[in-house]
Design a protein around this motif. Structure first.
Motif, PDB file in Angstrom:
ATOM      1  N   GLY A   9      66.013 -36.490  77.306  1.00  0.00           N
ATOM      2  CA  GLY A   9      66.300 -37.744  76.622  1.00  0.00           C
ATOM      3  C   GLY A   9      67.156 -38.668  77.451  1.00  0.00           C
ATOM      4  O   GLY A   9      67.300 -39.855  77.131  1.00  0.00           O
ATOM      5  N   GLN A  10      67.755 -38.130  78.525  1.00  0.00           N
ATOM      6  CA  GLN A  10      68.622 -38.910  79.389  1.00  0.00           C
ATOM      7  C   GLN A  10      68.347 -38.535  80.842  1.00  0.00           C
ATOM      8  O   GLN A  10      67.799 -37.468  81.132  1.00  0.00           O
ATOM      9  CB  GLN A  10      70.099 -38.637  79.071  1.00  0.00           C
ATOM     10  N   VAL A  11      68.751 -39.432  81.747  1.00  0.00           N
ATOM     11  CA  VAL A  11      68.672 -39.127  83.173  1.00  0.00           C
ATOM     12  C   VAL A  11      69.917 -39.693  83.842  1.00  0.00           C
ATOM     13  O   VAL A  11      70.386 -40.782  83.489  1.00  0.00           O
ATOM     14  CB  VAL A  11      67.375 -39.690  83.802  1.00  0.00           C
ATOM     15  N   ALA A  12      70.478 -38.941  84.771  1.00  0.00           N
ATOM     16  CA  ALA A  12      71.675 -39.365  85.502  1.00  0.00           C
ATOM     17  C   ALA A  12      71.371 -39.363  86.987  1.00  0.00           C
ATOM     18  O   ALA A  12      70.936 -38.342  87.538  1.00  0.00           O
ATOM     19  CB  ALA A  12      72.851 -38.440  85.195  1.00  0.00           C
ATOM     20  N   ALA A 166      66.800 -48.858  93.698  1.00  0.00           N
ATOM     21  CA  ALA A 166      66.573 -49.453  92.383  1.00  0.00           C
ATOM     22  C   ALA A 166      65.143 -49.211  91.924  1.00  0.00           C
ATOM     23  O   ALA A 166      64.890 -48.881  90.750  1.00  0.00           O
ATOM     24  CB  ALA A 166      66.878 -50.946  92.434  1.00  0.00           C
ATOM     25  N   GLU A 167      64.182 -49.380  92.835  1.00  0.00           N
ATOM     26  CA  GLU A 167      62.786 -49.154  92.483  1.00  0.00           C
ATOM     27  C   GLU A 167      62.527 -47.682  92.166  1.00  0.00           C
ATOM     28  O   GLU A 167      61.727 -47.359  91.276  1.00  0.00           O
ATOM     29  CB  GLU A 167      61.891 -49.641  93.616  1.00  0.00           C
ATOM     30  N   GLN A 173      62.556 -43.408  85.691  1.00  0.00           N
ATOM     31  CA  GLN A 173      62.704 -43.703  84.259  1.00  0.00           C
ATOM     32  C   GLN A 173      61.350 -43.772  83.569  1.00  0.00           C
ATOM     33  O   GLN A 173      61.155 -43.199  82.493  1.00  0.00           O
ATOM     34  CB  GLN A 173      63.452 -45.030  84.077  1.00  0.00           C
ATOM     35  N   ALA A 174      60.423 -44.489  84.204  1.00  0.00           N
ATOM     36  CA  ALA A 174      59.093 -44.626  83.606  1.00  0.00           C
ATOM     37  C   ALA A 174      58.383 -43.280  83.533  1.00  0.00           C
ATOM     38  O   ALA A 174      57.732 -42.959  82.524  1.00  0.00           O
ATOM     39  CB  ALA A 174      58.272 -45.622  84.420  1.00  0.00           C
ATOM     40  N   GLU A 175      58.483 -42.499  84.585  1.00  0.00           N
ATOM     41  CA  GLU A 175      57.813 -41.192  84.621  1.00  0.00           C
ATOM     42  C   GLU A 175      58.334 -40.261  83.543  1.00  0.00           C
ATOM     43  O   GLU A 175      57.574 -39.521  82.907  1.00  0.00           O
ATOM     44  CB  GLU A 175      58.003 -40.552  85.992  1.00  0.00           C
ATOM     45  N   LEU A 176      59.664 -40.303  83.334  1.00  0.00           N
ATOM     46  CA  LEU A 176      60.275 -39.404  82.355  1.00  0.00           C
ATOM     47  C   LEU A 176      60.281 -39.980  80.949  1.00  0.00           C
ATOM     48  O   LEU A 176      60.619 -39.278  79.995  1.00  0.00           O
ATOM     49  CB  LEU A 176      61.715 -39.084  82.773  1.00  0.00           C
ATOM     50  N   GLY A 177      59.925 -41.258  80.816  1.00  0.00           N
ATOM     51  CA  GLY A 177      59.958 -41.884  79.509  1.00  0.00           C
ATOM     52  C   GLY A 177      61.365 -42.105  78.992  1.00  0.00           C
ATOM     53  O   GLY A 177      61.618 -42.050  77.786  1.00  0.00           O
ATOM     54  N   SER A 183      70.125 -44.047  80.629  1.00  0.00           N
ATOM     55  CA  SER A 183      70.247 -43.715  82.048  1.00  0.00           C
ATOM     56  C   SER A 183      71.666 -43.978  82.532  1.00  0.00           C
ATOM     57  O   SER A 183      72.302 -44.960  82.128  1.00  0.00           O
ATOM     58  CB  SER A 183      69.274 -44.557  82.879  1.00  0.00           C
ATOM     59  N   TYR A 184      72.124 -43.116  83.414  1.00  0.00           N
ATOM     60  CA  TYR A 184      73.462 -43.207  83.993  1.00  0.00           C
ATOM     61  C   TYR A 184      73.325 -43.228  85.513  1.00  0.00           C
ATOM     62  O   TYR A 184      72.376 -42.673  86.070  1.00  0.00           O
ATOM     63  CB  TYR A 184      74.311 -42.010  83.567  1.00  0.00           C
ATOM     64  N   GLY A 185      74.273 -43.865  86.176  1.00  0.00           N
ATOM     65  CA  GLY A 185      74.203 -43.926  87.633  1.00  0.00           C
ATOM     66  C   GLY A 185      75.574 -44.009  88.253  1.00  0.00           C
ATOM     67  O   GLY A 185      76.496 -44.620  87.675  1.00  0.00           O
ATOM     68  N   TYR A 186      75.721 -43.415  89.446  1.00  0.00           N
ATOM     69  CA  TYR A 186      77.006 -43.377  90.139  1.00  0.00           C
ATOM     70  C   TYR A 186      76.801 -43.655  91.628  1.00  0.00           C
ATOM     71  O   TYR A 186      75.933 -43.052  92.264  1.00  0.00           O
ATOM     72  CB  TYR A 186      77.668 -42.008  89.954  1.00  0.00           C
ATOM     73  N   GLY A 187      77.587 -44.571  92.179  1.00  0.00           N
ATOM     74  CA  GLY A 187      77.504 -44.906  93.596  1.00  0.00           C
ATOM     75  C   GLY A 187      78.870 -45.252  94.155  1.00  0.00           C
ATOM     76  O   GLY A 187      79.862 -45.312  93.418  1.00  0.00           O
ATOM     77  N   ASP A 188      78.910 -45.502  95.469  1.00  0.00           N
ATOM     78  CA  ASP A 188      80.201 -45.794  96.104  1.00  0.00           C
ATOM     79  C   ASP A 188      80.177 -47.019  97.000  1.00  0.00           C
ATOM     80  O   ASP A 188      81.222 -47.424  97.510  1.00  0.00           O
ATOM     81  CB  ASP A 188      80.651 -44.581  96.941  1.00  0.00           C
ATOM     82  N   HIS A 189      79.012 -47.630  97.225  1.00  0.00           N
ATOM     83  CA  HIS A 189      78.904 -48.707  98.211  1.00  0.00           C
ATOM     84  C   HIS A 189      78.134 -49.869  97.607  1.00  0.00           C
ATOM     85  O   HIS A 189      77.292 -49.673  96.719  1.00  0.00           O
ATOM     86  CB  HIS A 189      78.181 -48.183  99.462  1.00  0.00           C
ATOM     87  N   GLU A 190      78.405 -51.082  98.101  1.00  0.00           N
ATOM     88  CA  GLU A 190      77.727 -52.252  97.562  1.00  0.00           C
ATOM     89  C   GLU A 190      76.206 -52.150  97.662  1.00  0.00           C
ATOM     90  O   GLU A 190      75.484 -52.762  96.867  1.00  0.00           O
ATOM     91  CB  GLU A 190      78.209 -53.520  98.262  1.00  0.00           C
ATOM     92  N   SER A 191      75.700 -51.367  98.607  1.00  0.00           N
ATOM     93  CA  SER A 191      74.251 -51.180  98.701  1.00  0.00           C
ATOM     94  C   SER A 191      73.706 -50.400  97.507  1.00  0.00           C
ATOM     95  O   SER A 191      72.489 -50.350  97.304  1.00  0.00           O
ATOM     96  CB  SER A 191      73.890 -50.455 100.004  1.00  0.00           C
ATOM     97  N   ASP A 192      74.592 -49.785  96.722  1.00  0.00           N
ATOM     98  CA  ASP A 192      74.167 -49.079  95.510  1.00  0.00           C
ATOM     99  C   ASP A 192      74.084 -50.001  94.302  1.00  0.00           C
ATOM    100  O   ASP A 192      73.639 -49.572  93.224  1.00  0.00           O
ATOM    101  CB  ASP A 192      75.147 -47.940  95.180  1.00  0.00           C
TER     102      ASP A 192
END
Length: 250
Positions: A9-12, A166-167, A173-177, A183-192
């Motif tokens: 139900g979620q993806v991180a 991003a793509e 997300q689409a594949e997992l429905g 959805s959750y996301g974690y990054g450290d750089h502006e490119s993220d």
């Protein structure tokens, strides 16, 4: 994940280098790989210097990433995979190879039933052992091109950096429905930033000024910089997905 069984139900999504682990895996692996071939550090310094100069001269991160993979032109992928496992055993044994708060967040998402996806401009030889150690479900990474004999050509299909991340997020997300709100996301750089904008619950680790400004504006989650080993991760330790590479999820 192979497409069988119940969907989460979620993806991180977790960036790896300096978000989950304390080093840049591409360079740590490169240093190890050269050392195994007798380098006294001089070749590593030369290659690292060339990549840094390219970056300092304004080359996009994607092009610097491509230059890195040209280092391995003519090398069988299986040799890199074997070296990667040896590198990881050494890395994991260092004092504190992971960021504690990121590892705890990953563990919490897994406990909540979320699919865990590692996103990185690095490549499978360095990332698969990490993914197995933390129990990731999927790795989305830069993919070097190999010939029919499994030898690297020196090219890469597409650097997994910036918009490519991003793509990849929207594709998973689409594949997992799973929609952005779950959805959750974690990054450290502006490119993220691009991939963090594609999830409903972004977070950052570190002091990147672009991400800090955005986090302050939109109240993103901020992870600490205390470090730890897997032994300090509680129930997460020993939860490796041993078949990660073999299950065709790279």
């Amino acid at each position: 994940m192979t497409g069988t069984g119940p969907r989460p139900g979620q993806v991180a999504f977790f960036d790896v280098d300096e978000t989950l682990i304390t080093v840049k895996s591409m360079f740590a692996f490169l240093e190890h790989w050269l050392w195994e071939r007798g380098d006294d550090g001089s070749e590593y310094a030369r290659l690292l210097g060339a990549l840094r100069r390219q970056s300092d001269e304004g080359a996009p991160r994607e092009e610097v990433n491509r230059s890195y993979y040209r280092t391995f032109r003519g090398v069988p992928l299986v040799e890199l995979e074997e070296s990667g496992r040896r590198w990881y055993r050494e890395f994991e044994s260092t004092n504190a190879p992971y960021y504690a708060a990121t590892l705890a967040a990953l563990h919490a998402h897994r406990e909540a039933g979320a699919a865990i996806v590692l996103l990185s401009g690095s490549f499978a030889p360095a990332l698969v052992p990490i993914g197995e150690a933390v129990g990731a479900d999927r790795i989305v990474a830069s993919r070097p091109v190999t010939d029919q004999g499994g030898v690297l050509t020196g090219e890469v299909e597409r650097p997994m950096i910036g918009q490519a991340k991003a793509e990849a997020v929207t594709s998973v997300q689409a594949e997992l429905g799973v929609d952005a709100e779950n959805s959750y996301g974690y990054g450290d750089h502006e490119s993220d930033l691009a991939f963090l904008e594609a999830v409903g619950h972004p977070g950052l680790r570190g002091d990147d000024q672009v991400l800090l400004a955005r986090a302050a504006r939109d109240r993103w989650r901020s992870l600490g910089s205390e470090t730890t080993g897997l032994a300090g991760a509680g129930p997460l330790a020993g939860s490796a997905s041993a078949g990660l590479a073999q299950r065709g999820i790279l």
